[in-house]
Each structure stands twice: as structure tokens, then as C-alpha cells.
Design a protein around this motif. Structure first.
Motif, short mmCIF file in Angstrom:
data_model
loop_
_atom_site.label_atom_id
_atom_site.label_comp_id
_atom_site.label_asym_id
_atom_site.label_seq_id
_atom_site.Cartn_x
_atom_site.Cartn_y
_atom_site.Cartn_z
N VAL A 1 39.27 41.54 -29.29
CA VAL A 1 39.64 41.17 -30.65
C VAL A 1 38.94 42.01 -31.72
O VAL A 1 39.01 41.68 -32.90
N SER A 2 38.29 43.09 -31.30
CA SER A 2 37.67 43.96 -32.30
C SER A 2 38.74 44.69 -33.13
O SER A 2 38.49 45.11 -34.25
N ASP A 3 39.92 44.83 -32.55
CA ASP A 3 41.06 45.41 -33.24
C ASP A 3 42.22 44.44 -33.10
O ASP A 3 42.66 44.15 -31.98
N LEU A 4 42.72 43.92 -34.21
CA LEU A 4 43.79 42.92 -34.16
C LEU A 4 45.20 43.54 -34.19
O LEU A 4 46.18 42.82 -34.38
N GLY A 5 45.28 44.84 -33.98
CA GLY A 5 46.59 45.47 -33.85
C GLY A 5 47.33 44.91 -32.65
O GLY A 5 46.74 44.65 -31.60
N LEU A 6 48.64 44.73 -32.78
CA LEU A 6 49.42 44.09 -31.72
C LEU A 6 49.92 45.12 -30.70
O LEU A 6 50.35 46.21 -31.08
N PRO A 7 49.91 44.76 -29.42
CA PRO A 7 50.38 45.67 -28.36
C PRO A 7 51.91 45.66 -28.26
O PRO A 7 52.50 45.24 -27.25
N LEU B 1 35.65 33.92 -29.56
CA LEU B 1 36.59 34.97 -29.96
C LEU B 1 36.81 34.97 -31.47
O LEU B 1 36.93 36.04 -32.08
N ALA B 2 36.85 33.79 -32.07
CA ALA B 2 37.02 33.71 -33.52
C ALA B 2 35.82 34.34 -34.22
O ALA B 2 35.98 35.07 -35.21
N GLY B 3 34.63 34.07 -33.69
CA GLY B 3 33.43 34.66 -34.27
C GLY B 3 33.40 36.17 -34.13
O GLY B 3 33.01 36.90 -35.06
N ARG B 4 33.80 36.67 -32.97
CA ARG B 4 33.82 38.12 -32.74
C ARG B 4 34.84 38.80 -33.64
O ARG B 4 34.59 39.88 -34.18
N ALA B 5 36.00 38.17 -33.82
CA ALA B 5 37.02 38.74 -34.68
C ALA B 5 36.55 38.79 -36.13
O ALA B 5 36.77 39.77 -36.84
N LEU B 6 35.88 37.73 -36.57
CA LEU B 6 35.37 37.67 -37.93
C LEU B 6 34.28 38.72 -38.13
O LEU B 6 34.23 39.40 -39.16
N GLY B 7 33.41 38.88 -37.12
CA GLY B 7 32.36 39.88 -37.22
C GLY B 7 32.91 41.29 -37.30
O GLY B 7 32.42 42.13 -38.05
N SER B 8 33.99 41.55 -36.54
CA SER B 8 34.60 42.88 -36.57
C SER B 8 35.25 43.14 -37.92
O SER B 8 35.21 44.26 -38.44
N ALA B 9 35.83 42.10 -38.51
CA ALA B 9 36.50 42.26 -39.80
C ALA B 9 35.50 42.58 -40.90
O ALA B 9 35.80 43.30 -41.86
N HIS B 10 34.28 42.05 -40.78
CA HIS B 10 33.26 42.25 -41.80
C HIS B 10 32.33 43.40 -41.47
O HIS B 10 31.45 43.73 -42.25
N GLY B 11 32.52 44.00 -40.27
CA GLY B 11 31.63 45.05 -39.82
C GLY B 11 31.92 46.40 -40.50
O GLY B 11 32.91 46.61 -41.11
#
Length: 205
Positions: free
Chosen positions: A152-158, A195-205
Motif C-alpha cells: 500500500v505504499s503506492d495506491l495506484g491500481l493494477p 495497512l491503513a496506518g502504512r498507507a497514511l504514512g506513505s501519503a505523508h512521507g
């Protein structure tokens, strides 16, 4: 090993043009619009399986699905005609429109079932519905690769993988329900809070 060889053959057989990738995205977005504006509730993988079994082949043939099938049909026909297979009957090429349409309609329902279960999991464990982009990412990754933990570090869709799955499954008459059931089981076990936390962290990273 069989799955790996099959995947390699599918990628070699079928290149996905950008217009088809965009069309797959339209199908996905429309499917999620309909799900999130409905009162569909799924609380367990078993309940999702019953929902799919009880409403077999009821997904509406939307404009987005029709466009996808219209673009996909000539792509797969050219690929099948040019492929070096000696056992591909002409009827398979001729019937690709109908079979791909059925596969995509079933695929939309399968995506919605997985997503509905994930929505419930997020609401139960985090107290809030998931971010839509994260929900779409998790749903598609589980649908396509149910044995892997979604990245989930990249939310681009496959979307290329999704389009290829639907086209190849439709053209060759492969049933996608088995993998969908594995995806539902995976969704039931998924650590959505992490996963929600990791996605949020990546968005703010």
C-alpha cells in the motif's frame, strides 16, 4: 509452477493497450460508485459467498462494461489469431465477445463482494470506513493475488493485470470464482488497521 507458467504465457499472448487499461479503470470506478452508494452489507467471507451464489449473473451490463468489452474483443481476437497455438478453435475466437462480457460482469460482482467485506472490516476495527483509494487498491490486489499481502505504499491500481485477467479468463473460459473465494478468505484475515496506518504514512512521507 503451473500458475507461473500460465501467467507468463498470458503476458506473452496479450499486450494491454493504454485505452483498454483506462477502460478497465472506468469499470472499476463505476463498480465502486454503485457499491458505496448502496446499502449492501457483507460481514463475513461466508456471507459474501452466499451473496455471489444467490445473485448469479445479475450484474447490470453498464456502459462502462460494454465499452471495455468493445475494446477488448478485437484485442483478444488479434492475439488469438496471431498466437502459435494449434488447438484454438475458430469458435473460441468468434465467441470472445459474449464470454468476456460474462467474465467482466461476474468480475465486477466479485470485486464488490470483496470490497463490501473490507468496508465492514475497517468499520469494525478502525471505527470508520476506509479511504476510497485504499479500498480500491486492497480489493484489486486481493482479487488478483489473494495469497500476497497487498503493498500500500503506492495506491495506484493494477489495471493492466485486471484487464488481462478478465480478457484471458473470458477467452479461455476460466472460472475466476476459486480465486475470488481465496480473496474473500484473505480479506477476512487482513490486518486492516496496520495497512491503513502504512498507507497514511506513505501519503505523508
Amino acid at each position: 509452477m503451473l500458475e507461473t507458467h500460465t501467467g507468463e504465457r498470458d503476458r506473452t499472448l496479450l499486450a494491454i493497450p493504454r485505452v483498454l487499461e483506462r477502460s478497465a479503470g472506468d469499470v472499476v470506478h463505476q463498480a465502486f460508485d454503485r457499491l458505496l452508494s448502496s446499502d449492501t452489507a457483507v460481514t463475513t467471507a461466508a456471507e459474501a459467498r452466499r451473496l455471489l451464489a444467490d445473485h448469479e449473473e445479475t450484474e447490470e451490463l453498464t456502459d462502462a462494461i460494454q465499452r471495455f468489452v468493445g475494446i477488448a474483443t478485437p484485442v483478444v481476437r488479434i492475439a488469438l489469431r496471431g498466437a502459435r497455438f494449434t488447438r484454438i478453435p475458430w469458435v473460441l475466437v468468434a465467441s470472445s465477445t459474449v464470454s468476456i462480457g460474462i467474465t467482466v460482469r461476474n468480475g465486477v460482482r466479485e470485486l464488490q463482494a470483496i470490497a463490501a467485506l473490507l468496508v465492514h472490516r475497517f468499520e469494525e476495527e478502525t471505527g470508520a470506513p476506509p479511504d476510497r483509494a485504499l479500498l480500491q487498491k486492497l480489493t484489486l490486489e486481493l482479487y488478483l493475488r489473494p495469497r500476497r499481502t497487498p503493498e500500500v505504499s503506492d495506491l495506484g491500481l493494477p489495471l493492466v493485470r485486471l484487464a488481462r485477467r478478465w480478457i484471458v479468463s473470458g477467452a479461455f473460459g476460466r472460472n475466476t470464482r476459486g480465486k475470488t473465494e481465496k480473496a474473500l478468505d484473505a480479506a477476512e484475515r487482513l490486518d486492516v488497521t496496520s495497512l491503513a496506518g502504512r498507507a497514511l504514512g506513505s501519503a505523508h512521507g
